[in-house]
Enzyme design. Structure first.
Site, short mmCIF file in Angstrom:
data_model
loop_
_atom_site.label_atom_id
_atom_site.label_comp_id
_atom_site.label_asym_id
_atom_site.label_seq_id
_atom_site.Cartn_x
_atom_site.Cartn_y
_atom_site.Cartn_z
N SER A 103 15.34 31.31 37.64
CA SER A 103 15.72 30.01 37.08
C SER A 103 14.61 29.32 36.31
O SER A 103 14.87 28.64 35.33
CB SER A 103 16.22 29.09 38.20
OG SER A 103 15.22 28.92 39.19
N HIS A 131 22.15 32.41 38.45
CA HIS A 131 21.92 32.12 37.03
C HIS A 131 22.45 33.23 36.12
O HIS A 131 22.12 33.25 34.93
CB HIS A 131 20.44 31.85 36.79
CG HIS A 131 19.96 30.64 37.52
ND1 HIS A 131 19.35 30.72 38.75
CD2 HIS A 131 20.07 29.33 37.23
CE1 HIS A 131 19.08 29.50 39.17
NE2 HIS A 131 19.50 28.64 38.28
N THR A 159 27.29 31.24 42.57
CA THR A 159 27.66 29.83 42.60
C THR A 159 28.92 29.59 41.78
O THR A 159 29.18 30.31 40.82
CB THR A 159 26.53 28.93 42.08
OG1 THR A 159 26.90 27.57 42.25
CG2 THR A 159 26.25 29.18 40.59
N LYS A 162 27.81 26.27 38.36
CA LYS A 162 27.12 26.33 37.07
C LYS A 162 28.12 26.80 36.01
O LYS A 162 28.93 26.02 35.56
CB LYS A 162 25.88 27.22 37.17
CG LYS A 162 24.81 26.64 38.08
CD LYS A 162 23.52 27.38 38.00
CE LYS A 162 22.49 26.90 38.99
NZ LYS A 162 22.16 25.50 38.96
#
Length: 193
Positions: A103, A131, A159, A162
């Protein structure tokens, strides 16, 4: 038991990552923390071998697990291998903890080489794809999908907050692993519904 909607989403996430099961958490941070804590209870001789530039959630999870740990120099395969050799010599089961896309710097880990070392030293692999999900791979599953390595990693963290634009985090893995983590970890779907 998960609601129908939660179970359906977990099924979709497992399919996305070519795994048999998935487990939703309140965030990817919490997923990292509690999965690593749970792994230390499931595999009593585990030793986490962690990249030096790992996200805070991975660091906190490893620290809170109270398991043995070693830190390898960021993306340094020689240092990683030396840590794996030492871990095995000490009688531990090594678990390599790393990210696909880091990140802070945006650099990518040498995933294929890390998987090769994991196979060589019979290490568990735990990758944070936070990411990368939604950005890489034909279906947006991340760098593992892009590289054709989804079947070579044991546990994937991702996730929904995002690129997918919603809320929550998850892990995807073999069903037995997910069931074991579900029985030990906190802060997954039942805690935030």
């Amino acid at each position: 038991f998960p609601s129908h909607d939660t179970a359906a989403l977990e099924h979709e996430l497992a399919q996305l990552h070519s795994k048999s099961s998935a487990l939703l958490f309140s965030s990817a941070y919490v997923a990292n923390e509690w999965t690593l804590i749970a792994l230390a209870k499931i595999v009593p001789n585990i030793e986490f071998i962690s990249d030096s530039k790992n996200h805070n959630s991975l660091i906190i999870g490893i620290n809170h697990s109270r398991a043995a740990k070693k830190i390898f120099i960021h993306n340094d395969l020689e240092d990683l291998e030396s840590k794996l050799i030492a871990s095995r010599a000490d009688g531990h089961t090594p678990c390599i903890v790393f990210e696909s896309v880091y990140s802070m710097d945006g650099d990518v880990s040498p995933i294929r080489d890390i998987v090769h070392l994991a196979d060589k030293y019979e290490a568990i692999t735990y990758i944070d794809e936070v990411h990368a999900v939604g950005l890489y791979g034909f279906h947006g599953a991340g760098k593992l999908e892009e590289l054709g390595l989804q079947d070579r990693i044991d546990i994937v963290n991702g996730t929904l907050g995002k690129a997918f634009g919603t809320q929550g985090g998850y892990i995807a893995a073999d069903g037995v692993v997910i069931d074991a983590i579900r029985s030990i970890a906190a802060r997954f779907y039942r805690d935030w519904e």
